[in-house]
Design an enzyme around this catalytic site. Structure first.
Site, mmCIF file in Angstrom:
data_model
loop_
_atom_site.group_PDB
_atom_site.id
_atom_site.type_symbol
_atom_site.label_atom_id
_atom_site.label_comp_id
_atom_site.label_asym_id
_atom_site.label_seq_id
_atom_site.Cartn_x
_atom_site.Cartn_y
_atom_site.Cartn_z
ATOM 1 N N TYR A 127 0.605 -1.199 -0.152
ATOM 2 C CA TYR A 127 0.133 -0.186 0.096
ATOM 3 C C TYR A 127 1.043 1.355 0.019
ATOM 4 C CZ TYR A 127 -4.247 -2.559 0.732
ATOM 5 O OH TYR A 127 -5.306 -3.343 1.051
ATOM 6 N N ASP A 164 -11.218 -2.644 -3.483
ATOM 7 C CA ASP A 164 -11.823 -3.665 -2.728
ATOM 8 C C ASP A 164 -13.262 -2.929 -2.159
ATOM 9 O OD1 ASP A 164 -11.513 -2.764 0.102
ATOM 10 O OD2 ASP A 164 -9.507 -2.923 -0.250
ATOM 11 N N PHE A 176 -14.562 -2.715 0.838
ATOM 12 C CA PHE A 176 -14.585 -1.862 1.921
ATOM 13 C C PHE A 176 -13.684 -0.834 2.039
ATOM 14 C CE2 PHE A 176 -15.250 -6.543 2.559
ATOM 15 C CZ PHE A 176 -16.642 -6.573 3.316
ATOM 16 N N TYR A 177 -12.606 -0.637 1.418
ATOM 17 C CA TYR A 177 -11.712 0.584 1.320
ATOM 18 C C TYR A 177 -12.034 1.243 0.129
ATOM 19 C CZ TYR A 177 -10.015 -1.656 5.601
ATOM 20 O OH TYR A 177 -9.751 -2.388 6.924
ATOM 21 N N CYS A 195 -0.333 -6.815 1.013
ATOM 22 C CA CYS A 195 -1.299 -7.724 1.352
ATOM 23 C C CYS A 195 -1.202 -8.895 -0.141
ATOM 24 C CB CYS A 195 -2.673 -7.270 1.219
ATOM 25 S SG CYS A 195 -3.498 -6.282 2.540
ATOM 26 N N CYS A 226 -3.608 -10.265 4.449
ATOM 27 C CA CYS A 226 -2.889 -8.972 4.722
ATOM 28 C C CYS A 226 -1.885 -9.297 6.074
ATOM 29 C CB CYS A 226 -3.913 -7.800 5.088
ATOM 30 S SG CYS A 226 -4.878 -7.365 3.789
#
Length: 565
Positions: A61, A87, A89-90, A122, A128
């Site tokens: 990241y 993704d 959720f983020y 991840c 992750c």
């Protein structure tokens, strides 16, 4: 003898081949973090290179890379742009794959100086790693006025737009804007001015002059796009803050209201008058004069074009992508210019008759602009409320379109009306579920009742208090996407909950990655998350039942059945 040796070799080969059949089903297929992200560094006086060799199928990241000097002074570190990864959720985040080289300029370093490098990554398969921290020892560097400037960072693949529309939509929007009441009636006049009042020009000459005019207009818009994208790139992190996203959503909503006719949004009349006078001084019929006229025309925003242009500019600022910024505005100008080119070549006979339909086109663009605040707010309020906003927007748009279509007299419009009414009924479903409690009923089944633990001692105490019952320990962190997938899709499944009914459920939240979290992960020999451990009634872990990486509800249910005696 030879036959015996051959038989022995064959037996050994068979053993190695079939050994995989007896591997523990929970055995991790993921490598340690140091193998997934092989870190190295090299210093040459003021120049320090940090490198990561990233294993195939893994990524780092960008926002998780932090560099902190101790007893040293370094220049501002410029992280290269990565590629966008999305993704559920983020949302979208920039990541690095394959290899990352990060130059760091050391302005001064004392004896014993160090550099602390923190990073996190991840695996594509849904696993992750906790944040990794490396300490880089620095050779002594004496400060001097001739210290090298920060090294330019090689750019990785430019990230694509992180917004819901591609730049090609700008071309269609430009064409649509051409048919609004502020623009379409002006095209015959603009055509005459561009040609310099000369009606005997050849078709090729007329097309060339009009094309030059459109390119002048496109130049202005492209420059605006580049400037706004560059500004957005500098403040891209701030543009993702919830307060900023809410502010932008309000601005987009106001722009949409102007398209609905609630108020007029345009340049001050004094500035418009000056720009018009400058344009009128140009000589029509000459390439140079026509180009300048087009460039100035790009600055004269009518009430119908101001709101869409402002919306596109804010869209570009959100992306922070200069290529996208310039290209989007160029296509927007080209879309507005295409009808002008056709009218110049083929005459006014191509123009549709003016009427109320042009106001309806303007209103339709108001709904298009309203889609942008919904997209921005979805990042702040979450998927559930985001779906409800999309539902409300869909009902409003299809309802308006249906009511508008009732004025049509042609028979085939009845089919269109049925389609619009059906679309409105489909769009209203999420609002119905919310109003009548269907969503709430579903959500009451989404969570298992975990007991939280933090330390190794708390884990041991919980195993003792289980009193002979089997125990499941879920290791969770906010930065673990697959952990959230487990919560939403797996732990909410009735079959999974039924299978765990007689199991003591423990959960350790290691989001902070502090000393206690690190000690717990080390004690349990955990590489990363998600990891789920199973203990028997005597408090002994069953390593073969350990789960690493995401499992859907069906697979996890089968895994739970397999571990039962």
């Amino acid at each position: 003898m030879a036959q015996r040796i051959f038989t022995l070799i064959l037996l050994l080969c068979s053993t190695s081949v079939f050994a995989g059949l007896f591997d523990a089903p929970g055995r991790s297929q993921f490598v340690p973090a140091d193998q997934a992200f092989a870190f190295d560094f090299q210093q040459n006086q003021h120049d320090l290179n940090l490198t990561w060799q990233i294993k195939d199928g893994y990524y780092l990241y960008r926002k998780q890379i932090r560099i902190t000097p101790e007893h040293a002074k370094i220049a501002d570190v410029q992280l290269p742009q990565g590629v966008w990864h999305e993704d559920e959720f983020y949302g979208k985040s920039e990541i690095y794959r394959d290899r990352l080289t990060l130059p760091v300029t050391i302005n001064q370093a004392s004896a014993g100086a160090t550099l602390t490098v923190t990073y996190q990554g991840c695996a594509d398969a849904g696993f992750c790693y906790p944040p990794e921290t490396k300490t880089v020892p620095l050779s002594e560097v004496v400060a001097n006025n001739a210290a090298p400037q920060p090294v330019s960072v090689p750019q990785q693949e430019q990230p694509t737009a992180q917004l819901p529309f591609s730049a090609l939509w700008a071309l269609l929007i430009g064409i649509g804007i051409a048919f609004t009441p502020c623009v379409l009636p002006m095209y015959p006049l603009i055509s005459g001015i561009v040609l310099g009042g000369k009606q005997r020009l050849s078709t090729a000459r007329a097309l060339l002059l009009t094309f030059i005019y459109v390119q002048g207009m496109a130049l202005t818009y492209t420059a605006l796009g580049l400037v706004v994208a560059a500004a957005g790139l500098q403040f891209q992190a701030a543009l993702q803050h919830p307060y900023v996203l809410i502010g932008l959503a309000i601005v987009f909503t106001l722009l949409a209201m102007s398209m609905f006719g609630l108020f007029t949004l345009q340049l001050p009349s004094s500035l418009q008058t000056r720009l018009t006078l400058m344009s009128n001084r140009q000589q029509g019929g000459s390439p140079g004069g026509v180009f300048v006229m087009g460039a100035i025309a790009g600055l004269i925003c009518s009430p119908c074009t101001t709101a869409p242009l402002s919306a596109i500019l804010l869209y570009i600022a959100q992306s922070g992508n200069m290529w996208l910024g310039g290209g989007t505005l160029y296509l927007y100008a080209l879309g507005m210019g295409l009808p002008l080119m056709l009218i110049t070549v083929f005459g006014n006979r191509l123009l549709p008759k003016s009427g109320p339909w042009m106001e309806q086109v303007k209103t339709a663009f108001g709904f298009v602009i309203l889609a942008l605040p919904v997209f921005l707010l979805e990042r702040v309020i979450g998927d559930v409320w985001g779906l409800r906003l999309w539902s409300a927007l869909g009902v409003a748009f299809f309802g308006w379109a249906f009511i508008t279509s009732l004025q049509a007299k042609r028979g085939w419009m009845r089919i269109v009306q049925i389609i619009l009414l059906a679309a409105a009924l489909v769009s209203v479903r999420p609002l119905q579920d919310w109003a009548f409690g269907a969503t709430h009923t579903a959500q009451t089944q989404t969570h298992l009742n975990f007991t939280q633990i933090k330390t190794v001692d708390e884990l041991n105490q919980a195993l003792v208090e289980a009193k002979g019952k089997p125990v499941m320990l879920d290791l969770y962190a906010d930065w673990c996407v697959a952990c959230k997938e487990f919560e939403k899709y797996t732990f909410s499944d009735p079959q999974v909950q039924k299978a765990l009914a007689d199991t003591v459920l423990l959960q350790a939240n290691v989001t902070a990655n502090d000393a206690q979290d690190v000690a717990l992960l080390k004690h349990l020999n955990v590489l990363g998350l998600p990891t789920i451990l199973f203990f028997d009634g005597q408090g002994q872990e069953h390593p073969q039942a350990r789960v690493t990486g995401f499992m859907d509800a069906e697979t996890f249910s089968a895994h739970l059945r397999d571990r039962q005696p």
